[in-house]
Design a protein around this motif. Structure first.
Motif, PDB file in Angstrom:
ATOM      1  N   SER A  62      -4.031  10.760   0.702  1.00  0.00           N
ATOM      2  CA  SER A  62      -4.248   9.620   1.588  1.00  0.00           C
ATOM      3  C   SER A  62      -3.632   8.357   1.010  1.00  0.00           C
ATOM      4  CB  SER A  62      -5.756   9.377   1.791  1.00  0.00           C
ATOM      5  OG  SER A  62      -6.385  10.477   2.382  1.00  0.00           O
ATOM      6  N   LEU A  63      -3.279   7.456   1.905  1.00  0.00           N
ATOM      7  CA  LEU A  63      -2.833   6.113   1.541  1.00  0.00           C
ATOM      8  C   LEU A  63      -3.355   5.146   2.587  1.00  0.00           C
ATOM      9  CD1 LEU A  63       0.924   6.600   0.541  1.00  0.00           C
ATOM     10  CD2 LEU A  63      -0.931   5.918  -0.977  1.00  0.00           C
ATOM     11  N   ARG A  64      -3.540   3.913   2.180  1.00  0.00           N
ATOM     12  CA  ARG A  64      -3.941   2.871   3.125  1.00  0.00           C
ATOM     13  C   ARG A  64      -2.918   1.742   3.056  1.00  0.00           C
ATOM     14  NH1 ARG A  64      -8.475  -1.691   2.940  1.00  0.00           N
ATOM     15  NH2 ARG A  64      -9.116  -1.770   5.133  1.00  0.00           N
ATOM     16  N   GLY A  74       0.775  -1.229   0.000  1.00  0.00           N
ATOM     17  CA  GLY A  74       0.000   0.000   0.000  1.00  0.00           C
ATOM     18  C   GLY A  74       0.804   1.275   0.000  1.00  0.00           C
ATOM     19  N   GLY A  75       2.099   1.173   0.163  1.00  0.00           N
ATOM     20  CA  GLY A  75       2.915   2.374   0.118  1.00  0.00           C
ATOM     21  C   GLY A  75       2.960   2.955  -1.282  1.00  0.00           C
ATOM     22  N   GLY A  76       3.467   4.178  -1.376  1.00  0.00           N
ATOM     23  CA  GLY A  76       3.570   4.804  -2.684  1.00  0.00           C
ATOM     24  C   GLY A  76       3.845   6.281  -2.560  1.00  0.00           C
ATOM     25  N   GLN A  94      -4.860   3.503   7.810  1.00  0.00           N
ATOM     26  CA  GLN A  94      -5.414   4.523   6.920  1.00  0.00           C
ATOM     27  C   GLN A  94      -4.752   5.846   7.270  1.00  0.00           C
ATOM     28  OE1 GLN A  94      -7.748   4.318   4.328  1.00  0.00           O
ATOM     29  NE2 GLN A  94      -7.186   6.462   3.991  1.00  0.00           N
ATOM     30  N   VAL A 116       6.658   5.190   1.809  1.00  0.00           N
ATOM     31  CA  VAL A 116       5.663   6.240   1.611  1.00  0.00           C
ATOM     32  C   VAL A 116       6.413   7.534   1.329  1.00  0.00           C
ATOM     33  CG1 VAL A 116       3.896   7.638   2.741  1.00  0.00           C
ATOM     34  CG2 VAL A 116       3.919   5.149   3.064  1.00  0.00           C
ATOM     35  N   VAL A 146       2.422  10.211  -2.956  1.00  0.00           N
ATOM     36  CA  VAL A 146       1.190  10.982  -2.893  1.00  0.00           C
ATOM     37  C   VAL A 146       1.548  12.436  -2.632  1.00  0.00           C
ATOM     38  CG1 VAL A 146       0.872  10.596  -0.411  1.00  0.00           C
ATOM     39  CG2 VAL A 146      -1.120  10.998  -1.867  1.00  0.00           C
TER      40      VAL A 146
END
Length: 121
Positions: free
Chosen positions: A17-19, A8-10, A81, A117, A12
């Protein structure tokens, strides 16, 4: 051997938001405390949040009101979240599991490999 896998990282933009998800290879997951830590280059791992086997939660002050931790024992998974992200949240995020609700990384026996992240301004 117990495995924890984070996804789920990335990347942004600030305010986004990221989950994050953490999935365990063991059914005993439901009995563990699951925590999220993060690390930036040159620093120790910082506690972010934890959730106990009964659903009790704890958050670091710097994420209160922005991050929410949850778990789904039927899926051997926990989630983080993350809302209203800022560049200061840029880090490698780790999932950990252990027997006690503790903010110290030393309390956790099992760790994932981390998911990055990156928050841009």
């Amino acid at each position: 051997q117990v495995r924890l896998v984070e996804t789920g990282g990335g990347r942004v933009q600030a305010g986004g938001s990221l989950r994050l998800s953490c999935t365990a290879s063991e059914r005993a997951f439901s009995m563990w405390v699951v925590a999220w830590f993060r690390r930036t280059p040159g620093k120790e791992r910082d506690f972010v949040s934890l959730i106990g086997s009964t659903g009790n939660t704890d958050y670091a002050d710097f994420v209160k009101g922005r991050f929410t931790i949850s778990r789904d024992n039927a899926k051997n998974s926990a989630y983080l979240q993350m809302n209203n992200l800022s560049p200061e949240d840029t880090a490698l995020y780790y999932c950990a599991a252990g027997a006690s609700s503790d903010r110290s990384a030393l309390a956790y026996n099992y760790w994932g490999q981390g998911t990055p992240v990156t928050v841009s301004s």
